[in-house]
Design an enzyme around this catalytic site. Sequence first.
Site, short mmCIF file in Angstrom:
data_model
loop_
_atom_site.label_atom_id
_atom_site.label_comp_id
_atom_site.label_asym_id
_atom_site.label_seq_id
_atom_site.Cartn_x
_atom_site.Cartn_y
_atom_site.Cartn_z
N GLU A 141 33.07 49.92 31.65
CA GLU A 141 31.67 49.56 31.80
C GLU A 141 30.71 50.66 31.36
O GLU A 141 29.51 50.57 31.61
CB GLU A 141 31.38 49.20 33.27
CG GLU A 141 32.25 48.05 33.78
CD GLU A 141 31.90 47.63 35.19
OE1 GLU A 141 31.23 46.60 35.33
OE2 GLU A 141 32.29 48.33 36.15
N ARG B 39 37.90 41.58 43.14
CA ARG B 39 37.25 42.79 42.63
C ARG B 39 36.77 43.61 43.81
O ARG B 39 35.98 43.15 44.64
CB ARG B 39 36.07 42.45 41.72
CG ARG B 39 35.38 43.73 41.23
CD ARG B 39 34.47 43.51 40.05
NE ARG B 39 33.25 42.79 40.40
CZ ARG B 39 32.21 42.65 39.57
NH1 ARG B 39 32.26 43.18 38.36
NH2 ARG B 39 31.14 41.97 39.93
#
Length: 256
Positions: A152, A74
Site C-alpha cells: 500500500e 483483515r
Amino acid sequence: MLERVNGLKRALAAGTPAIGVWCSLATPLTTEVIAGSGADWLLIDGEHSPNDLRSIVAQLQAAGAYPTCEPAVRLPSDDPNLIKQIMDGGARSLMVPNVRTADQARTIVAAMTYAPGGFRGFSVGHRANAFGRIRNYHATAREQQLLAVQVECETGVANAAAIAAVPGVDALFVGPGDLSTNMGAMGNPSAPQVQASIAQVLKAARSQGKAAGILAPQQADAERYLKAGFTMVAVGSDLGLLARGSDDLVARFKPR
C-alpha cells in the site's frame, strides 16, 4: 476429524481466479448473505470496519455454513497478539495491511506458526481446531493457512519481490486506495504512476510464483485486472451493494 481444505489457497496456488466480496457491515447476518452468494471468498474487515474479536468470530461462524466460500480476515495491524487471537477464533486466511519489507512479512509468518518454526502461542483447544477435535492440528496447521499481505505504499512496491519470496506468503494484495493516496493521487488509482506500481506488484508476485490480488469494485477494473493476471480479486462490498442499491431504489420514486 480432519480440517477442511482451504479452497482459496488451493485455487491461488493453481493460478485459478478467485472472486471475493468485502464484508464491512460487521454483522453475521450480512456476512452470511454474502457467503451464500457463490463468492469464492469473503473478507471480514477488521481494519476499517467496526469489528472486534467477538464480532469477527460470529461472522466466521455464520460463513462456516458455506464451505465453498473461504472467509478471510483483515487485521487492523501486524500485531502478533491480534494474529494469535484471530487465528484461535477460527480464521486461517489472513490479510495484513501495509506490509513494507520482507522482514515484516517473515515476522507475520512466524506469528502464524507454532514453534519451532514460529512463535504462535499454543492452546490445546480453541475454535481453530474444532475445540480439540481436529487430529494433529498443531503439527499441520500451516497446511491450510493462507497469508495475503497488502502492498500500500511505495516502499512496499519497491520491496514487493522480496516480500513475495518469503516462505508462507501466499499473495501480494494491492490496496489501491492507500497506494494512490501514498503516491500523491488520493482517490485516483487510475493515475499513471499508480497503475505502473500496481503492474510492478503483479510482476513481483508472479516472479516468485505467488498470487496477486486487488480490490476492484468497478466491473471494468476487475475484468482488466483479471485479464492482466490478478487472481485474488474482490469485486465489491456489502456496504457498497447496500448503499448503491438503496440509492437507486429511492431515486426511482423521487421527483426528477
